[in-house]
Write a protein that holds these residues in place. Structure first.
Motif, PDB file in Angstrom:
ATOM      1  N   GLU A 309       0.842  -1.200   0.000  1.00 28.09           N
ATOM      2  CA  GLU A 309       0.000   0.000   0.000  1.00 28.09           C
ATOM      3  C   GLU A 309       0.883   1.260   0.000  1.00 28.09           C
ATOM      4  O   GLU A 309       0.648   2.208  -0.750  1.00 28.09           O
ATOM      5  N   THR A 310       1.923   1.243   0.839  1.00 26.37           N
ATOM      6  CA  THR A 310       2.851   2.376   0.908  1.00 26.37           C
ATOM      7  C   THR A 310       3.553   2.560  -0.438  1.00 26.37           C
ATOM      8  O   THR A 310       3.669   3.674  -0.957  1.00 26.37           O
ATOM      9  N   TYR A 311       4.025   1.435  -0.988  1.00 31.95           N
ATOM     10  CA  TYR A 311       4.690   1.490  -2.307  1.00 31.95           C
ATOM     11  C   TYR A 311       3.766   2.078  -3.362  1.00 31.95           C
ATOM     12  O   TYR A 311       4.135   2.981  -4.110  1.00 31.95           O
ATOM     13  N   GLN A 312       2.528   1.565  -3.415  1.00 31.49           N
ATOM     14  CA  GLN A 312       1.608   1.985  -4.477  1.00 31.49           C
ATOM     15  C   GLN A 312       1.293   3.489  -4.359  1.00 31.49           C
ATOM     16  O   GLN A 312       1.207   4.183  -5.361  1.00 31.49           O
ATOM     17  N   ARG A 313       1.146   3.957  -3.129  1.00 28.35           N
ATOM     18  CA  ARG A 313       0.863   5.394  -2.932  1.00 28.35           C
ATOM     19  C   ARG A 313       2.066   6.236  -3.342  1.00 28.35           C
ATOM     20  O   ARG A 313       1.913   7.269  -3.979  1.00 28.35           O
ATOM     21  N   ARG A 314       3.260   5.764  -2.997  1.00 33.15           N
ATOM     22  CA  ARG A 314       4.475   6.513  -3.372  1.00 33.15           C
ATOM     23  C   ARG A 314       4.623   6.566  -4.893  1.00 33.15           C
ATOM     24  O   ARG A 314       4.937   7.608  -5.467  1.00 33.15           O
ATOM     25  N   LEU A 315       4.392   5.431  -5.520  1.00 31.74           N
ATOM     26  CA  LEU A 315       4.528   5.380  -6.985  1.00 31.74           C
ATOM     27  C   LEU A 315       3.522   6.325  -7.643  1.00 31.74           C
ATOM     28  O   LEU A 315       3.869   7.127  -8.519  1.00 31.74           O
ATOM     29  N   ALA A 316       2.266   6.235  -7.201  1.00 32.62           N
ATOM     30  CA  ALA A 316       1.201   7.048  -7.811  1.00 32.62           C
ATOM     31  C   ALA A 316       1.461   8.539  -7.589  1.00 32.62           C
ATOM     32  O   ALA A 316       1.267   9.346  -8.507  1.00 32.62           O
ATOM     33  N   ALA A 317       1.919   8.902  -6.400  1.00 32.69           N
ATOM     34  CA  ALA A 317       2.175  10.324  -6.117  1.00 32.69           C
ATOM     35  C   ALA A 317       3.263  10.853  -7.046  1.00 32.69           C
ATOM     36  O   ALA A 317       3.166  11.968  -7.568  1.00 32.69           O
ATOM     37  N   GLY A 318       4.279  10.050  -7.295  1.00 26.44           N
ATOM     38  CA  GLY A 318       5.382  10.485  -8.159  1.00 26.44           C
ATOM     39  C   GLY A 318       4.993  10.583  -9.617  1.00 26.44           C
ATOM     40  O   GLY A 318       5.570  11.368 -10.367  1.00 26.44           O
ATOM     41  N   LEU A 319       4.016   9.775 -10.047  1.00 25.65           N
ATOM     42  CA  LEU A 319       3.673   9.720 -11.473  1.00 25.65           C
ATOM     43  C   LEU A 319       2.460  10.574 -11.838  1.00 25.65           C
ATOM     44  O   LEU A 319       2.194  10.774 -13.034  1.00 25.65           O
ATOM     45  N   ALA A 320       1.710  11.065 -10.835  1.00 26.75           N
ATOM     46  CA  ALA A 320       0.391  11.655 -11.112  1.00 26.75           C
ATOM     47  C   ALA A 320       0.439  12.805 -12.128  1.00 26.75           C
ATOM     48  O   ALA A 320      -0.356  12.844 -13.078  1.00 26.75           O
ATOM     49  N   GLY A 321       1.381  13.751 -11.960  1.00 26.67           N
ATOM     50  CA  GLY A 321       1.446  14.914 -12.849  1.00 26.67           C
ATOM     51  C   GLY A 321       1.764  14.510 -14.276  1.00 26.67           C
ATOM     52  O   GLY A 321       1.118  14.942 -15.241  1.00 26.67           O
ATOM     53  N   GLN A 322       2.746  13.649 -14.419  1.00 23.95           N
ATOM     54  CA  GLN A 322       3.173  13.157 -15.732  1.00 23.95           C
ATOM     55  C   GLN A 322       2.039  12.407 -16.438  1.00 23.95           C
ATOM     56  O   GLN A 322       1.797  12.568 -17.637  1.00 23.95           O
ATOM     57  N   MET A 323       1.296  11.598 -15.661  1.00 27.52           N
ATOM     58  CA  MET A 323       0.201  10.814 -16.239  1.00 27.52           C
ATOM     59  C   MET A 323      -0.930  11.722 -16.701  1.00 27.52           C
ATOM     60  O   MET A 323      -1.518  11.511 -17.765  1.00 27.52           O
ATOM     61  N   LEU A 324      -1.217  12.757 -15.902  1.00 29.53           N
ATOM     62  CA  LEU A 324      -2.307  13.663 -16.261  1.00 29.53           C
ATOM     63  C   LEU A 324      -1.972  14.398 -17.557  1.00 29.53           C
ATOM     64  O   LEU A 324      -2.794  14.480 -18.475  1.00 29.53           O
ATOM     65  N   LEU A 325      -0.747  14.899 -17.650  1.00 28.16           N
ATOM     66  CA  LEU A 325      -0.337  15.617 -18.864  1.00 28.16           C
ATOM     67  C   LEU A 325      -0.362  14.683 -20.075  1.00 28.16           C
ATOM     68  O   LEU A 325      -0.871  15.036 -21.147  1.00 28.16           O
ATOM     69  N   ALA A 326       0.185  13.474 -19.895  1.00 23.31           N
ATOM     70  CA  ALA A 326       0.248  12.519 -21.005  1.00 23.31           C
ATOM     71  C   ALA A 326      -1.148  12.131 -21.487  1.00 23.31           C
ATOM     72  O   ALA A 326      -1.399  12.011 -22.688  1.00 23.31           O
ATOM     73  N   THR A 327      -2.075  11.958 -20.550  1.00 24.02           N
ATOM     74  CA  THR A 327      -3.431  11.543 -20.932  1.00 24.02           C
ATOM     75  C   THR A 327      -4.153  12.689 -21.656  1.00 24.02           C
ATOM     76  O   THR A 327      -4.882  12.462 -22.630  1.00 24.02           O
ATOM     77  N   THR A 328      -3.911  13.923 -21.223  1.00 22.86           N
ATOM     78  CA  THR A 328      -4.504  15.073 -21.903  1.00 22.86           C
ATOM     79  C   THR A 328      -3.961  15.176 -23.329  1.00 22.86           C
ATOM     80  O   THR A 328      -4.715  15.365 -24.296  1.00 22.86           O
ATOM     81  N   LEU A 329      -2.651  15.017 -23.455  1.00 23.87           N
ATOM     82  CA  LEU A 329      -2.007  15.071 -24.781  1.00 23.87           C
ATOM     83  C   LEU A 329      -2.560  13.989 -25.711  1.00 23.87           C
ATOM     84  O   LEU A 329      -2.830  14.240 -26.884  1.00 23.87           O
ATOM     85  N   ALA A 358       9.887  16.553 -22.423  1.00 21.85           N
ATOM     86  CA  ALA A 358      10.585  16.574 -21.130  1.00 21.85           C
ATOM     87  C   ALA A 358       9.609  16.402 -19.969  1.00 21.85           C
ATOM     88  O   ALA A 358       9.902  15.704 -18.994  1.00 21.85           O
ATOM     89  N   ALA A 359       8.432  17.012 -20.090  1.00 21.69           N
ATOM     90  CA  ALA A 359       7.478  17.009 -18.966  1.00 21.69           C
ATOM     91  C   ALA A 359       6.764  15.669 -18.800  1.00 21.69           C
ATOM     92  O   ALA A 359       6.092  15.453 -17.792  1.00 21.69           O
ATOM     93  N   THR A 360       6.889  14.791 -19.789  1.00 19.75           N
ATOM     94  CA  THR A 360       6.241  13.478 -19.647  1.00 19.75           C
ATOM     95  C   THR A 360       7.272  12.394 -19.299  1.00 19.75           C
ATOM     96  O   THR A 360       7.059  11.215 -19.564  1.00 19.75           O
ATOM     97  N   ARG A 361       8.397  12.809 -18.726  1.00 18.68           N
ATOM     98  CA  ARG A 361       9.409  11.843 -18.222  1.00 18.68           C
ATOM     99  C   ARG A 361       9.263  11.724 -16.709  1.00 18.68           C
ATOM    100  O   ARG A 361       8.762  12.655 -16.052  1.00 18.68           O
ATOM    101  N   ILE A 362       9.844  10.673 -16.168  1.00 23.00           N
ATOM    102  CA  ILE A 362       9.904  10.536 -14.712  1.00 23.00           C
ATOM    103  C   ILE A 362      10.873  11.584 -14.181  1.00 23.00           C
ATOM    104  O   ILE A 362      11.963  11.760 -14.728  1.00 23.00           O
ATOM    105  N   ARG A 363      10.470  12.271 -13.133  1.00 26.84           N
ATOM    106  CA  ARG A 363      11.308  13.389 -12.665  1.00 26.84           C
ATOM    107  C   ARG A 363      12.588  12.931 -11.993  1.00 26.84           C
ATOM    108  O   ARG A 363      13.665  13.336 -12.356  1.00 26.84           O
ATOM    109  N   ARG A 364      12.456  12.073 -10.985  1.00 27.48           N
ATOM    110  CA  ARG A 364      13.677  11.591 -10.303  1.00 27.48           C
ATOM    111  C   ARG A 364      13.682  10.077 -10.375  1.00 27.48           C
ATOM    112  O   ARG A 364      13.260   9.389  -9.455  1.00 27.48           O
ATOM    113  N   PRO A 365      14.125   9.533 -11.533  1.00 32.30           N
ATOM    114  CA  PRO A 365      13.941   8.097 -11.741  1.00 32.30           C
ATOM    115  C   PRO A 365      14.793   7.196 -10.867  1.00 32.30           C
ATOM    116  O   PRO A 365      14.403   6.096 -10.572  1.00 32.30           O
TER     117      PRO A 365
END
Ligand SMILES: Cc1cc2nc3c(=O)[nH]c(=O)nc-3n(C[C@H](O)[C@H](O)[C@H](O)COP(=O)(O)OP(=O)(O)OC[C@H]3O[C@@H](n4cnc5c(N)ncnc54)[C@H](O)[C@@H]3O)c2cc1C
Length: 380
Positions: A309-329, A358-365
């Motif tokens: 649960e902790t992992y999934q929340r951390r992953l989702a929090a890190g990806l949320a902005g990138q996913m939103l932009l990518a889905t809009t695009l 650039a904005a649809t990449r992982i920020r701190r991979p």
């Protein structure tokens, strides 16, 4: 089949997500069991693009895509009918067939100590008194923790939301004529058409990948799509003139839940990785990076005794902005009415393409490798 005593998680799936987790766990002194249903390296529906984030994650896992023959990509062209917008990429990128990449990752996982079983599929994953019970093609197996990394293929009883939307992916490999090969060298091209887009770019050994993402199964045959695209798009018509098709049949996958981002694990001992956790629209070419990142992060969390649960929340929090932009695009890019305007906008102001790339990449991979001493007891 003899499995080692259960300590580390059992990983189902040997794509970028599952192998990244296996490599990280094995390097930390664990010996995870990895089950991959394909006995031999296979092609996968994927555009084969590796952005800067994927490359740095791969290097950190001990894989050098350039030494495997990956083609260098420096420019991007977006094409709609006669209109072409072009600019340089804001980072160095590469392109490597998934057959080559996944084989290297599996080999690496085995070399650093993972217990890799190729040709072993998992038919069912269920919860019993002793933890997870896996019904595999090589017999039953129990596990206290499972890393689910089956990618585009859902495990029975563990479906992902959004697969009903019916989005389709298709792919083939080609050998272009010498003039076309030279013209495409160093570039990735994105062809827009109503309801979808197709990508064309070089990979290793002078081959070229042609991969399409479609809103739904509008085309009954791949050739129908290619005929329509080449008829409407002079540049693609020219690129494919006289090309040799290298696969007997195109590869296809249906029910892709574009935009899906899992925020909860559902069970403390079930870590969902890669496409089982997040499905970024294909035009970003960032799914491999997300898969590698999620596998690395899941391993790190497990080694640090954090639950799924902790992992999934951390992953989702890190990806949320990138996913939103990518889905809009993605929504804009497949809209036949908006495509001409979108092309005009990027032709007039090409830096916008660089910003999107650039904005649809992982920020701190990169995640730090845990010390070999970490690990041990984990949530059941
Ligand atoms: C049309 C299209 C184009 C794309 N283009 C790009 C691109 O250019 N660049 C990019 O970065 N991303 C791209 N992606 C996304 C990328 O392909 C995925 O995000 C990535 O493959 C996810 O990796 P994964 O390890 O989660 O899953 P996968 O790569 O799908 O690997 C899953 C593995 O699990 C195995 N498996 C499945 N079920 C079982 C089972 N029951 N038992 C045992 N093993 C099993 C499979 O054989 C497979 O090896 C594209 C996707 C699509 C659909």
């Amino acid at each position: 089949m003899h499995f080692q005593p259960l300590t580390a998680p059992v990983i189902i799936g040997g794509g970028p997500a599952g192998t990244a987790a296996a490599i990280r766990l094995a390097r930390a002194g664990q010996a995870p069991i990895l089950l991959e249903r394909n006995a031999e390296p296979t092609h996968k529906v994927c555009g084969d693009f590796l952005g800067a984030d994927a490359i740095s994650l791969l290097l950190d896992l001990g894989i050098e895509p350039a030494s495997l023959g990956a083609a260098s990509i420096q420019r991007v062209r977006v094409v709609h009918r006669q209109q072409v917008a072009e600019t340089s990429l804001p980072f160095a990128a590469l392109s490597l067939s998934r057959r080559m990449l996944d084989a290297a990752l599996l080999q690496r996982a085995r070399a650093v100590g993972a217990d890799v079983h190729r040709g072993t599929g998992v038919r069912r994953l269920s919860r019993g008194e002793a933890g997870w019970q896996l019904d595999t093609s090589a017999g039953p197996l129990n596990a206290s923790t499972v890393f689910l990394a089956t990618g585009k293929h859902d495990m029975r009883d563990h479906p992902r939301p959004g697969t009903h939307t019916g989005a389709v992916g298709m792919k083939t490999y080609l050998r272009l004529g010498p003039r076309q090969t030279a013209a495409l060298a160093g570039s990735t091209e994105l062809y827009l058409f109503p309801g979808g887009y197709a990508g064309l770019q070089p990979v290793e050994d002078g081959k070229v990948v042609l991969c399409a993402a479609l809103r739904h199964g509008r085309f009954r045959h791949w050739t129908e799509l290619i005929d329509l695209l080449t008829a409407a798009t002079p540049l693609l018509r020219d690129r494919l003139a006289g090309a040799e098709v290298l696969l007997a049949r195109p590869l296809a996958v249906a029910g892709i839940p574009y935009g899906m981002l899992r925020r909860h694990a559902g069970h403390a001992a079930l870590f969902r990785l890669g496409d089982q956790a997040a499905v970024i629209p294909s035009l970003t070419g960032d799914g491999i990076a997300i898969a590698l990142h999620s596998g690395s992060l899941a391993a790190r969390c497990w080694l640090d005794r954090q639950d799924a649960e902790t992992y999934q929340r951390r992953l989702a929090a890190g990806l949320a902005g990138q996913m939103l932009l990518a889905t809009t695009l993605h929504t804009l890019a497949i809209n036949g009415v908006l495509q001409p305007t979108a092309l005009r906008a990027v032709s007039l102001f090409p830096p916008i393409l660089q910003w999107f790339a650039a904005a649809t990449r992982i920020r701190r991979p990169l995640v730090q490798q845990s010390s070999p001493a970490t690990g041990g007891l984990h949530p059941a």
